[in-house]
Design a protein around this motif. Structure first.
Motif, PDB file in Angstrom:
ATOM      1  N   HIS A  16       2.329  13.984  -9.198  1.00  0.00           N
ATOM      2  CA  HIS A  16       3.226  14.971  -9.385  1.00  0.00           C
ATOM      3  C   HIS A  16       3.640  15.353 -10.944  1.00  0.00           C
ATOM      4  CE1 HIS A  16       6.857  17.664  -8.567  1.00  0.00           C
ATOM      5  NE2 HIS A  16       7.451  17.001  -9.539  1.00  0.00           N
ATOM      6  N   MET A  17       3.851  14.118 -11.565  1.00  0.00           N
ATOM      7  CA  MET A  17       4.196  14.406 -12.766  1.00  0.00           C
ATOM      8  C   MET A  17       3.035  14.769 -13.739  1.00  0.00           C
ATOM      9  SD  MET A  17       7.094  13.166 -13.326  1.00  0.00           S
ATOM     10  CE  MET A  17       7.161  12.807 -14.980  1.00  0.00           C
ATOM     11  N   GLN A  18       1.734  14.536 -13.376  1.00  0.00           N
ATOM     12  CA  GLN A  18       0.329  15.062 -14.119  1.00  0.00           C
ATOM     13  C   GLN A  18       0.652  16.576 -14.038  1.00  0.00           C
ATOM     14  OE1 GLN A  18      -1.549  13.665 -16.243  1.00  0.00           O
ATOM     15  NE2 GLN A  18      -2.779  15.529 -16.506  1.00  0.00           N
ATOM     16  N   GLN A  19       0.639  16.957 -12.614  1.00  0.00           N
ATOM     17  CA  GLN A  19       0.730  18.560 -12.310  1.00  0.00           C
ATOM     18  C   GLN A  19       1.765  19.063 -12.994  1.00  0.00           C
ATOM     19  OE1 GLN A  19       0.994  18.517  -8.141  1.00  0.00           O
ATOM     20  NE2 GLN A  19      -0.999  17.994  -7.672  1.00  0.00           N
ATOM     21  N   GLN A  20       2.917  18.567 -13.193  1.00  0.00           N
ATOM     22  CA  GLN A  20       4.064  19.294 -13.967  1.00  0.00           C
ATOM     23  C   GLN A  20       3.640  19.187 -15.367  1.00  0.00           C
ATOM     24  OE1 GLN A  20       6.908  20.579 -12.651  1.00  0.00           O
ATOM     25  NE2 GLN A  20       5.830  20.211 -10.730  1.00  0.00           N
ATOM     26  N   GLN A  53       1.379   6.670  -6.664  1.00  0.00           N
ATOM     27  CA  GLN A  53       0.183   7.485  -7.056  1.00  0.00           C
ATOM     28  C   GLN A  53       0.561   8.958  -6.861  1.00  0.00           C
ATOM     29  OE1 GLN A  53      -3.206   7.405  -4.357  1.00  0.00           O
ATOM     30  NE2 GLN A  53      -4.372   6.590  -6.082  1.00  0.00           N
ATOM     31  N   GLN A  54       1.287   9.182  -5.790  1.00  0.00           N
ATOM     32  CA  GLN A  54       1.837  10.732  -5.682  1.00  0.00           C
ATOM     33  C   GLN A  54       2.837  11.060  -6.703  1.00  0.00           C
ATOM     34  OE1 GLN A  54       3.501  10.321  -1.782  1.00  0.00           O
ATOM     35  NE2 GLN A  54       1.508  10.379  -0.522  1.00  0.00           N
ATOM     36  N   VAL A  60       0.645  -1.164   0.096  1.00  0.00           N
ATOM     37  CA  VAL A  60      -0.094  -0.100   0.047  1.00  0.00           C
ATOM     38  C   VAL A  60       0.978   1.396  -0.016  1.00  0.00           C
ATOM     39  CG1 VAL A  60      -1.714   1.232   1.466  1.00  0.00           C
ATOM     40  CG2 VAL A  60      -2.045  -1.115   0.845  1.00  0.00           C
ATOM     41  N   ASN A  61       1.998   1.310   0.930  1.00  0.00           N
ATOM     42  CA  ASN A  61       3.018   2.360   0.822  1.00  0.00           C
ATOM     43  C   ASN A  61       3.578   2.478  -0.514  1.00  0.00           C
ATOM     44  OD1 ASN A  61       2.256   3.072   3.399  1.00  0.00           O
ATOM     45  ND2 ASN A  61       3.992   1.770   4.361  1.00  0.00           N
ATOM     46  N   GLU A  62       3.869   1.583  -1.287  1.00  0.00           N
ATOM     47  CA  GLU A  62       4.558   1.708  -2.522  1.00  0.00           C
ATOM     48  C   GLU A  62       3.651   2.274  -3.543  1.00  0.00           C
ATOM     49  OE1 GLU A  62       6.144  -2.235  -3.290  1.00  0.00           O
ATOM     50  OE2 GLU A  62       7.873  -1.862  -2.252  1.00  0.00           O
TER      51      GLU A  62
END
Length: 268
Positions: A225-229, A220-221, A213-215
């Motif tokens: 981030h890539m989508q925001q960039q 996902q994060q 789940v952490n991975e």
């Protein structure tokens, strides 16, 4: 594990219980809902490394080219059951694996492919009361040959050849040193061996699921981030284009004004 009749079934039961408990513990916040969606995408399944061990000796002893036998059989009548002591040990902690059945790699691949194509929900459990398995050998280039798994956990001391079919379909492989409860029980530990092994598997599964789940959260994060960039770059390019257009308009307007002024001077 080798026959998918004990340790791997315990692991599947504990993993699904972990997911169930995690969903129940999440709040109604946006972050919690994102985690619930992430949990929905996790598929947990156990499978036999040795397809022949899924079926009883009676089936293989009567096998011939013209009779139904083993993995080529369309009926589940000769299929082995999950060991009753494993079912009892899990039931002591409220986990029901009594409806689980041993399954082969190709059966699992076919079932997951069918499940993903017929429903938007990816989780899928093979049960006794569900339609019969495909039970047919398929070549390596079959329609299910490209099934890939993020994580493979091997719970038995099996040879590389036996593990190879799943290893080559797995991104990551872990081997757990888990005692065989049947052997331990027969060596003098008795029925308590199944409960002990069940608890050992539970601890390992809890740690594994937390890690998975952490991975997935980190992935996902990273994707967010890539989508925001990407969106930021698009917005900057759009602003740059608008500035260029505005400058072109100004230059065009100034040029037109200069031409008009020249005409007035000539006219005077």
């Amino acid at each position: 594990c080798k026959s998918n009749s004990c340790r791997s079934q315990m692991a599947e039961g504990w993993a699904k219980r972990w997911i169930q408990d995690r969903k129940a513990s999440t709040s109604a916040s946006t972050v919690a809902m994102e985690e619930r969606d992430l949990l929905e995408d996790i598929v947990v399944a156990s499978v036999a490394l040795d397809a022949a061990s899924v079926f009883g000796a009676a089936a293989s002893s009567s096998c011939s080219e013209t009779t139904c036998c083993g993995d080529r059989c369309e009926t589940v009548a000769e299929r082995k059951l999950v060991k009753s002591m494993a079912v009892q040990a899990m039931s002591l902690d409220g986990v029901d694996i009594s409806t689980h059945v041993p399954k082969t790699v190709e059966e699992l691949a076919a079932s997951l492919a069918s499940s993903s194509s017929s429903s938007t929900t990816k989780t899928h459990a093979l049960r006794k009361q569900e339609p019969h398995f495909q039970n047919k050998h398929e070549p390596e280039n079959s329609q299910h040959g490209d099934m890939m798994m993020d994580k493979l956990i091997v719970l038995c001391s099996c040879g590389d050849e036996m593990k190879s079919q799943l290893v080559r379909r797995s991104v990551s492989v872990e081997e757990w040193n888990v005692d065989a409860p049947t052997a331990a029980a027969q060596s003098g530990e008795g029925a308590s061996a199944y409960r002990r092994v069940s608890q050992d598997i539970r601890l390992k599964v809890d740690t594994l699921m937390e890690q998975i789940v952490n991975e997935k959260k980190q992935q996902q994060q990273h994707m967010q981030h890539m989508q925001q960039q990407h969106e930021l770059r698009i917005e900057r390019e759009r602003e740059h284009q608008q500035v260029n257009i505005a400058m072109e308009d100004v230059l065009t307007s100034e040029a037109a004004g200069a031409v008009l002024s020249g005409k007035e001077i000539v006219g005077n």
